[in-house]
Scaffold this motif. Structure first.
Motif, PDB file in Angstrom:
ATOM      1  N   VAL A  77      32.134  -1.906 -23.916  1.00  0.00           N
ATOM      2  CA  VAL A  77      33.592  -2.532 -24.347  1.00  0.00           C
ATOM      3  C   VAL A  77      34.589  -1.187 -24.490  1.00  0.00           C
ATOM      4  N   SER A  78      33.892  -0.053 -25.268  1.00  0.00           N
ATOM      5  CA  SER A  78      34.823   0.919 -25.412  1.00  0.00           C
ATOM      6  C   SER A  78      34.897   1.889 -24.262  1.00  0.00           C
TER       7      SER A  78
ATOM      8  N   ARG B 237      35.378   0.692 -21.196  1.00  0.00           N
ATOM      9  CA  ARG B 237      36.321  -0.041 -20.492  1.00  0.00           C
ATOM     10  C   ARG B 237      37.662   0.255 -20.864  1.00  0.00           C
ATOM     11  N   LEU B 238      37.696   0.386 -22.404  1.00  0.00           N
ATOM     12  CA  LEU B 238      39.348   0.474 -22.837  1.00  0.00           C
ATOM     13  C   LEU B 238      39.525   2.154 -22.611  1.00  0.00           C
ATOM     14  N   TRP B 239      38.513   3.005 -22.578  1.00  0.00           N
ATOM     15  CA  TRP B 239      38.812   4.331 -22.332  1.00  0.00           C
ATOM     16  C   TRP B 239      39.274   4.651 -20.751  1.00  0.00           C
TER      17      TRP B 239
ATOM     18  N   ARG C 285      40.635   2.413 -18.973  1.00  0.00           N
ATOM     19  CA  ARG C 285      42.151   2.028 -18.707  1.00  0.00           C
ATOM     20  C   ARG C 285      43.351   2.885 -19.507  1.00  0.00           C
TER      21      ARG C 285
ATOM     22  N   TRP D 152      43.093   3.439 -22.948  1.00  0.00           N
ATOM     23  CA  TRP D 152      43.489   3.406 -24.349  1.00  0.00           C
ATOM     24  C   TRP D 152      42.541   4.232 -24.988  1.00  0.00           C
ATOM     25  N   LYS D 153      42.884   5.425 -25.108  1.00  0.00           N
ATOM     26  CA  LYS D 153      41.888   6.423 -25.695  1.00  0.00           C
ATOM     27  C   LYS D 153      41.588   6.363 -27.077  1.00  0.00           C
TER      28      LYS D 153
ATOM     29  N   PRO E 126      41.936   3.433 -29.403  1.00  0.00           N
ATOM     30  CA  PRO E 126      41.332   2.282 -29.750  1.00  0.00           C
ATOM     31  C   PRO E 126      39.811   2.615 -28.987  1.00  0.00           C
ATOM     32  N   ALA E 127      39.559   3.206 -27.868  1.00  0.00           N
ATOM     33  CA  ALA E 127      38.059   3.548 -27.701  1.00  0.00           C
ATOM     34  C   ALA E 127      37.480   4.209 -28.380  1.00  0.00           C
TER      35      ALA E 127
END
Length: 260
Positions: A57-58, A60-62, A64, A66-67, A69-70
């Motif tokens: 999950v992290s 995928r955030l990275w 996209r 979204w550093k 939150p990741a």
């Protein structure tokens, strides 16, 4: 990275859906841990599985952008599982982290499919520059407990790393590497007994130091036998090495013969 090893970098396919990856992360445990009894046990009681599932999950955030939150999710994952995986690390399918204590995977690390990491292993970096600075592991790699793999090096498919080894150079496929610094001591390309095709015999490693000492002992015996032809060998004192030193045994044999 050495020119002759560059072809060992795993080829990355398009990522599978998250649910499919999670299902594989749980299922692969039964192939590599005989203590696993049920899916509920693996899902709720295996910190290594929790770390991998949350990393997906992290990551995928990275990707996209979204550093923060990741990184926050990775921080919470480390607090929960004692496994530190940077969200930028690329993890292949069916990674299994056994026990999950003290494992560290750096930002630019790349891990292939069907890799097994035991507790205390580190995939670390060796540079301050924001470049590729962490290792790349091929498919089917097994890393023993406490081993450290450092720098932008490449470990080929089915490489086995002995416990507490420190690897700082590229390793070709199907090799066993042990020691500090790590040295290749065995090449193995034979089929495994595991029905899943995964080699978990990380305890079956040669002892190059012991072999070298045995060769030296044999050579000393030959030289002393030649020397005995010309002059009497002085008796050596008794010590704790009697079980491996044949000189002491050779010296007392004549005495036993005379007593008889």
């Amino acid at each position: 990275m050495a020119a002759g090893i560059s072809h060992l970098v795993p080829v990355r396919e398009a990522p599978a859906p998250l649910w499919a990856q999670w299902r594989e992360d749980v299922s692969c445990v039964f192939a590599r841990d005989p203590a696993a009894r049920s899916f509920l046990e693996v899902i709720f009681l295996y910190p290594g599985v929790h770390a991998i599932m949350l990393h997906r999950v992290s990551h995928r955030l990275w990707r996209r952008g979204w550093k923060f939150p990741a990184r926050l999710l990775a921080f919470l994952t480390r607090w929960l599982t004692n496994v530190d995986i940077h969200p930028g690390a690329t993890i292949g399918r069916r990674l299994f982290i056994d026990h999950g204590a003290g494992v560290v995977i750096g930002e630019t690390a790349e891990v292939g499919d069907d890799v097994t990491l035991y507790h205390g292993t580190t995939l670390g970096g060796t540079s301050w520059h924001k470049t590729k600075r962490h290792p790349t592991l091929g498919n089917g790699v097994l890393v023993g407990a406490g081993a450290k793999i450092l720098g932008p090096i490449v470990l080929g498919d089915k490489v086995r790393v002995g416990a507490n080894s420190i690897v700082i150079k590229d390793v070709p496929s199907c090799c066993t590497v042990i020691g500090i610094p790590g040295k290749i001591v065995q090449r193995k390309d034979a089929p495994t007994e595991n029905s899943f095709g995964i080699d978990l015999d990380h305890h079956l490693i040669p002892d190059p130091v012991g072999k070298a000492i045995a060769c030296l002992m044999e050579r000393i015996e030959v030289l002393e036998a030649k020397l005995a032809v010309h002059e009497k060998i002085e008796e050596c004192a008794s010590c704790h090495a009697e079980t491996v030193c044949h000189t002491h045994e050779a010296l007392i044999q004549p005495e036993l013969a005379d007593a008889a």
